[in-house]
Design an enzyme around this catalytic site. Structure first.
Site, mmCIF file in Angstrom:
data_model
loop_
_atom_site.group_PDB
_atom_site.id
_atom_site.type_symbol
_atom_site.label_atom_id
_atom_site.label_comp_id
_atom_site.label_asym_id
_atom_site.label_seq_id
_atom_site.Cartn_x
_atom_site.Cartn_y
_atom_site.Cartn_z
ATOM 1 C CB SER A 103 23.759 -18.877 -51.939
ATOM 2 O OG SER A 103 24.946 -18.986 -52.661
ATOM 3 C CG ASP A 159 28.483 -16.742 -52.893
ATOM 4 O OD1 ASP A 159 29.412 -17.089 -52.147
ATOM 5 O OD2 ASP A 159 27.534 -17.499 -53.199
ATOM 6 C CG ASP A 209 26.795 -19.365 -49.261
ATOM 7 O OD1 ASP A 209 27.165 -18.837 -50.324
ATOM 8 O OD2 ASP A 209 26.333 -20.519 -49.204
ATOM 9 C CG ASP A 257 28.550 -21.540 -51.836
ATOM 10 O OD1 ASP A 257 28.476 -20.399 -52.349
ATOM 11 O OD2 ASP A 257 27.604 -22.351 -51.865
#
Length: 450
Positions: free
Chosen positions: A103, A244, A246, A248
């Site tokens: 992440s 960010d 990833d 999400d």
């Protein structure tokens, strides 16, 4: 071996336990074994995606090998946003989806997130079962021979599937006339987010869309949006969007280059949904980290607020349990359950752009619906996560709570993914709460700090 799963999957420094090829191979075996029994299929299918970290190549191969060795098939989609894997798991009729990503963490980290066949993150009991098999190393593969061994397939149209899915969340509305600065964080959305916004007609100025395996989240993206904010003012753009690693989560800034965080985005969207009669049960779900100003804003609009523990999975669980349609975190994890099963930074940004377009107004005007109380967060690296209530510092925490009373609040908690203690103070006076946070952090560091 210690406990593997944290609040958001397995995470750590790549090539260091638990994120080693050996452990990830065992993860693949355990996941395939558990789901093989769960779904009762001879050859279940698993979607594997990743972000742009250099360690993804190493861990992707280890994970796929483990799954294949148990007699299951793998669908490889390459670098894709985490929410894309949740969608593709359903779209490709797979039995589970797995994402290799840490992440918003630095490039040297990596992690594993697992989605079930319905696109939701695994419940605790399934993670515990998988972990049991990983740690015991009891998954045997000697009997898997010949045509019983699984196969790996590259899914060439995965990117297109996700792009069309995201555009459909706003009925492919026309964004012509909007100028957008987009920061891809050199992460998983570098080859999807720019296309989505451009295909919808927006003028897009793209930042950090050239990942090299080491620059993901590096001084960019939702964690470091400063360059995006400056470029919005320079380009006279309508909005800045920072994802960010990833994708999400999302943080945006208005046309004046001022940050509009997750709390504000949720507030804007909650009010719009209520006005449209679409805010189911008149509730919105946030975590205990939501700013007190959010509560005040929702109270004015007579919208009820439900609060959960920190972590988007807790928000999603509450939304599913009660049938709510909107929830999220101040950090920018926002869930629109009419469209997604997890936080999706691009879909969240599009929902906000839809409101801007339909109301023909500036983001700065929309953001006036909520005024944040000054908030300070100080992180302390800790040796171990001892019960905070039993530490000496707990008396200082209670004293600070009593001092601030109803004009602020104190929240001290451990990070679910790192060895950090987060000290969050809210109040009317920024200088005062900064001092309170620093004092607690100083004593916390003395007691259990590194």
């Amino acid at each position: 071996m210690g406990k593997l799963f944290g609040t958001d999957g397995i995470r750590g420094v790549a090539n260091v336990y638990p994120m080693t090829p050996e452990v990830v191979l065992s993860v693949g075996k355990a996941v395939a074994h558990v789901f093989k029994e769960k779904c009762g299929k001879e050859k279940p299918k698993f979607v594997i995606g990743k972000d742009t970290r250099i360690s993804g190549y190493m861990l992707e191969n280890a994970l796929a090998s483990g799954i294949i060795s148990v007699g299951a098939d793998v669908l490889l989609v390459g670098p894709m946003p985490t929410p894309a894997i949740a969608h593709l798991t359903k779209s490709l009729n797979a039995d589970a989806g797995i994402v290799l990503s840490a992440s918003h963490n630095p490039a040297e980290d990596n992690g594993i997130k697992i989605f079930s066949e319905d696109g939701h993150k695994l419940p605790d009991n399934v993670e515990e079962e998988i972990e049991k098999y990983i740690l015991s190393e009891k998954v045997k593969t000697e009997q898997i021979k010949g045509d019983l061994i699984g196969k790996a397939y590259r899914i060439a149209d995965a990117k297109g599937r996700y792009i069309e899915f995201v555009k459909a969340s706003v009925n492919s509305m026309n964004l012509k006339g909007l100028k957008i600065v987009l920061d891809c964080a050199n992460g998983a959305a570098y080859n999807t987010a720019p296309y989505i916004l451009s295909e919808l007609g927006a003028e897009v100025v793209v930042l950090n869309d050239k990942p090299d395996g080491l620059n993901i989240n590096l001084d960019c993206g939702a964690i470091h949006p400063e360059k995006m904010m400056a470029l919005v003012k320079k380009e006279k753009a309508d909005i800045g969007i920072a994802l960010d690693g990833d994708a999400d989560r999302v943080i945006v800034c208005d046309e004046k280059g001022r940050i509009v965080d997750g709390d504000h985005i949720i507030a804007i969207c909650a009010i719009d949904l209520k006005e449209n009669g679409s805010l189911k049960k008149n509730h919105v779900v946030v975590t205990v980290m939501a700013n007190k100003g959010f509560d005040i804003a929702m109270e004015k609009k007579k919208i009820k607020v439900v609060k959960t523990n920190v972590g988007d999975r807790h928000v999603v669980d509450e939304m599913r349990r009660k049938g709510y349609v909107l929830g999220g975190e101040q950090s920018g994890h926002i869930i629109f359950s009419n469209y997604t099963t997890t936080g999706d930074g691009i879909i969240s940004a599009l929902q906000l752009l839809k409101i801007i377009k339909e109301k023909r107004t500036k983001l700065s005007k929309l953001a006036e619906c909520m005024k944040s109380l000054p908030q300070v967060i100080v992180n302390v690296a800790v040796k171990e996560k001892k019960n905070i209530n039993k530490l000496k510092i707990y008396k200082n925490i209670k004293r600070a709570e009593s001092h601030l009373s109803k004009k602020g609040r104190v929240l001290v908690r451990y990070s679910g993914t790192q060895n950090l203690c987060r000290i969050m103070i809210e109040g009317e006076n920024k200088r005062e709460i900064q001092k309170i946070a620093n004092d607690i952090a100083k004593e916390m560091k003395k007691e259990i700090g590194i």
